[in-house]
Design a protein around this motif. Structure first.
Motif, PDB file in Angstrom:
ATOM      1  N   ASP A   1       0.851  -1.185   0.000  1.00  0.00           N
ATOM      2  CA  ASP A   1       0.000   0.000   0.000  1.00  0.00           C
ATOM      3  C   ASP A   1       0.890   1.239   0.000  1.00  0.00           C
ATOM      4  OD1 ASP A   1      -2.078   1.692   0.089  1.00  0.00           O
ATOM      5  OD2 ASP A   1      -2.722   1.210   2.125  1.00  0.00           O
ATOM      6  N   ASN A   2       1.369   1.591  -1.175  1.00  0.00           N
ATOM      7  CA  ASN A   2       2.339   2.695  -1.257  1.00  0.00           C
ATOM      8  C   ASN A   2       1.816   3.849  -2.089  1.00  0.00           C
ATOM      9  OD1 ASN A   2       2.591   1.859  -3.950  1.00  0.00           O
ATOM     10  ND2 ASN A   2       4.108   0.331  -3.364  1.00  0.00           N
ATOM     11  N   GLY A   3       0.491   3.893  -2.218  1.00  0.00           N
ATOM     12  CA  GLY A   3      -0.099   4.990  -2.982  1.00  0.00           C
ATOM     13  C   GLY A   3       0.210   4.918  -4.460  1.00  0.00           C
ATOM     14  N   GLY A   4       0.625   3.786  -4.911  1.00  0.00           N
ATOM     15  CA  GLY A   4       0.881   3.609  -6.341  1.00  0.00           C
ATOM     16  C   GLY A   4       2.239   4.106  -6.784  1.00  0.00           C
ATOM     17  N   SER A   5       3.074   4.548  -5.823  1.00  0.00           N
ATOM     18  CA  SER A   5       4.360   5.120  -6.221  1.00  0.00           C
ATOM     19  C   SER A   5       5.354   4.047  -6.663  1.00  0.00           C
ATOM     20  CB  SER A   5       4.946   5.930  -5.065  1.00  0.00           C
ATOM     21  OG  SER A   5       5.121   5.095  -3.939  1.00  0.00           O
ATOM     22  N   GLN A   6       5.236   2.857  -6.094  1.00  0.00           N
ATOM     23  CA  GLN A   6       6.186   1.794  -6.444  1.00  0.00           C
ATOM     24  C   GLN A   6       5.442   0.529  -6.849  1.00  0.00           C
ATOM     25  OE1 GLN A   6       8.489   1.578  -2.832  1.00  0.00           O
ATOM     26  NE2 GLN A   6      10.233   2.526  -3.844  1.00  0.00           N
ATOM     27  N   ALA A   7       6.059  -0.221  -7.723  1.00  0.00           N
ATOM     28  CA  ALA A   7       5.434  -1.463  -8.173  1.00  0.00           C
ATOM     29  C   ALA A   7       5.889  -2.611  -7.282  1.00  0.00           C
ATOM     30  CB  ALA A   7       5.813  -1.740  -9.620  1.00  0.00           C
ATOM     31  N   LEU A   8       4.926  -3.399  -6.807  1.00  0.00           N
ATOM     32  CA  LEU A   8       5.236  -4.617  -6.064  1.00  0.00           C
ATOM     33  C   LEU A   8       4.801  -5.783  -6.943  1.00  0.00           C
ATOM     34  CD1 LEU A   8       6.166  -5.904  -3.368  1.00  0.00           C
ATOM     35  CD2 LEU A   8       3.786  -5.797  -2.629  1.00  0.00           C
TER      36      LEU A   8
END
Lengths: 416, 227
Positions: free
Chosen positions: A98-105
């Protein structure tokens, strides 16, 4: 073990539990996982069950009958009905992704999922799949599709068609029919009822064409541009459907750029049984038979319901049994064995174990035949060694399979 | 890989009530040779195109299409509504016309039926359609599932009314029942497995076109004849 007639009915009906035999399925799963991991996806282990109370909304969105049971502490648990829900439940536990969409997991899995059949039984699905959490964009969706295509081709299947759609695009086109007919049209499409759809769109040829559209993404954009220019529909609605069509066109262009010869088709009717996918959706089908090889899509609303903030998610899964049926050669279930060892007499059994250990330590695979003194047939390409007494001490002889060509394995052993 | 070009394309057709009209339509479409038996020969093979036509119980035809064993099929709207199976309904073929209706002894209206301490009992072989219909009407009923001979249930005291397929109404009348409400108008539909529809097999497209264009032509002839 319970006798057949004593078994509880539900246990007996778990006929699909065994599924494919282990080795072939594992090899296929590992091949697909390897293709997925080459994109940087990390394999994760999934929970076997979910807690009903905590996952009620996602399970309702999934829309399948689940297998429930009650834990000793009275919690109602659900056997994992869908691997994606297992991946997401784990992310919530780990507070990850849950990173606000800043990084791809990027995560992938090989897992079983259990569903009730509705006839008193359960069924098990074995799936391999991947999830891309974080960004919500045509790039992310194109990546998920291309990874799925890589997985299918990596498994050895090359003759397929790729279908894609955007659920919001279909909903927007249905809205063009007006509030009274929109719901009926969407319901008709979600039930595959093209007869009702024809009736609802009988007076609007352009819209009928759009709602029945199956073809290249760029042609759809042209069609919907005409629809927008016709001025018959609210401007914001026309713009919305056109935006979604352009979104699909971008994905199709990116997937095509990956160099696959697969036919890429937009199908507006691809809204049936999409479960929690609420935006972009896709299916990869075997050409001709139409067997579903992989399916997936975007599930941003599901993530929001599970508490992820401004984080998007998309993924896909392959059902292993369907893939096995289409492989050029079914993966073998037979383990690769180099040697079959037999004891000529009971006294030779300890020496047989000793010899098996020596061979295994030297890198060979060895299996033992406990039928002392027999010469039954061995599988092809397996060397047979029979341990026997030579000069008062147990020795061994070898032969290649059941043929006459023999091979000496050590000075102490005598050929048979 | 096994190529679909070497595989049979299977078309599932309904035995029984719909067999005659279905057979006639497919003969006119040039898919079956004239004189093809309807429900005695269970399979007809077009070896040149590797297309086989199989005659099955209507509900089974639907299952074969849903499971993808048959790519294409023909089924009544009643069967489709009852099962709500995952198949695509491509066209109304205009054959096999009948209706699903509520019938009561002597034509008594349901609103006039009251039974102390219990709801109205409805015997039917279409329990899902029946349940949905009465739920939409907001009328509580007990649905009693029977596999056949539904119309004798009220006479024997098992049910107060029936929901059944009605073509001429003669069977109902013979059992003292009168149709009081129509639940569903029924015709035969051309159905296809969703995956097969997207699979791109040209034989499937040809068969679909042959059936739908013939059905449309017959419908227009019928329309002219009735004008």
């Amino acid at each position: 073990m319970l006798k057949r007639k004593d078994r509880p009915k539900k246990m007996a009906s778990l006929s699909s539990y065994e599924g494919l035999s282990g080795a072939g399925q594992r090899r296929l799963a590992l091949t697909i996982l390897s293709a997925v991991q080459s994109w940087g996806y990390r394999e994760v282990r999934l929970p076997s069950w979910l807690e009903l109370e905590r996952m009620a909304a996602p399970l309702a969105r999934l829309g399948v009958e689940t297998c429930k049971f009650i834990a000793p502490d009275q919690r109602v648990l659900v056997l994992l009905p869908d691997p994606t829900l297992g991946v997401l439940a784990n992310r919530v536990e780990l507070n990850e992704g849950d990173n606000g969409g800043s990084q791809a997991l990027r995560l992938c899995y090989w897992s079983d999922a259990f569903r009730a059949t509705g006839q008193g039984g359960w069924s098990r699905l074995t799936q391999v799949g991947a999830e891309l959490l974080g960004p919500s964009s045509p790039l992310a969706d194109a990546e998920v599709v291309t990874v799925a295509v890589d997985a299918i081709t990596g498994a050895g299947i090359e003759n397929f068609r790729l279908f894609m759609n955007d659920v919001a695009l279909t909903e927007g086109l249905c809205d063009c029919l007006g509030p009274a007919a929109a719901g009926q049209a969407l319901q008709a499409l979600s039930q595959g009822d093209f007869v009702t759809l024809q009736r609802l769109t009988a007076s609007d040829e352009l819209l009928r064409h759009a709602l029945n559209y199956t073809g290249p993404a760029q042609d759809l954009t042209v069609l919907l541009s005409r629809l927008a220019e016709s001025g018959r529909y609210a401007r914001d609605l026309s713009r919305r459907v056109l935006d979604r069509a352009r979104y699909l066109e971008q994905i199709a262009a990116l997937v095509a750029a990956a160099g696959y010869p697969a036919e890429i088709v937009v199908d507006i009717s691809l809204v049936r049984e999409v479960g929690y996918y609420d935006g972009f959706v896709f299916q990869i089908l075997a050409r001709g038979t139409g067997t579903l090889l992989a399916g997936g899509g975007r599930y941003d609303t599901l993530l929001a319901e599970m508490g992820f903030k401004n984080t998007g998610g998309a993924g896909f899964a392959c059902n292993l049994p369907e893939l096995v049926d289409l492989l050029p050669a079914a993966p073998s279930d037979e383990p690769a064995i180099d040697y079959l060892l037999r004891a000529a007499t009971p006294e030779c059994i300890p020496r047989m174990w000793q010899e098996a250990g020596r061979l295994r330590r030297s890198g060979h695979s060895v299996t033992l035949d406990y039928q002392v003194g027999t010469n039954s047939d061995a599988p092809a390409n397996v060397r047979v060694k029979t341990i026997k007494i030579v000069n008062g001490a147990p020795g061994a002889g070898s032969q290649a399979g059941s043929t006459a060509s023999c091979r000496q394995e050590g000075a102490d052993y005598e050929q048979l | 890989m096994s190529s679909y070009k070497n595989q049979w394309l299977t078309v599932a057709l309904p035995k029984g009530r719909l067999a005659g009209e279905t057979s006639s339509l497919l003969v006119k479409a040039g898919l079956l040779p004239p004189g093809t038996s309807d429900d005695r020969t269970l399979i007809f093979e077009d070896r040149e195109n590797l297309i086989r036509y199989v005659w099955l119980r209507p509900a089974d035809a639907l299952t074969y299409v849903e499971r993808g064993v048959a790519a294409l099929g023909i089924a009544g709207k009643d069967v489709l509504e009852e099962a709500r199976a995952a198949v695509d309904e491509l066209a109304d073929l205009g054959i096999g016309r009948c209706r699903v209706a509520v019938a009561t002894p002597g034509g008594k209206r349901l609103a006039e039926m009251t039974f102390p301490g219990r709801p109205i009992r409805i015997a039917t072989h279409l329990p899902n359609i029946t349940r949905r219909y009465f739920e939409q009407r907001g009328l509580p009923v007990e649905v009693i599932y029977l596999r056949g001979s539904v119309e004798i249930a009220p006479r024997l005291g098992l049910a107060d009314a029936v929901v059944d397929i009605v073509q001429t109404g003669r069977t109902l009348a013979a059992n003292g029942l009168v149709e009081v409400e129509q639940v569903l108008s029924v015709t035969s539909r051309l159905i296809v497995n969703p995956g097969a529809r997207r699979g791109g097999d040209p034989r499937l497209r040809r068969v679909i076109t042959a059936i739908t264009s013939t059905a449309a032509a017959l419908a227009s002839v019928e329309k002219v004849a009735t004008q």
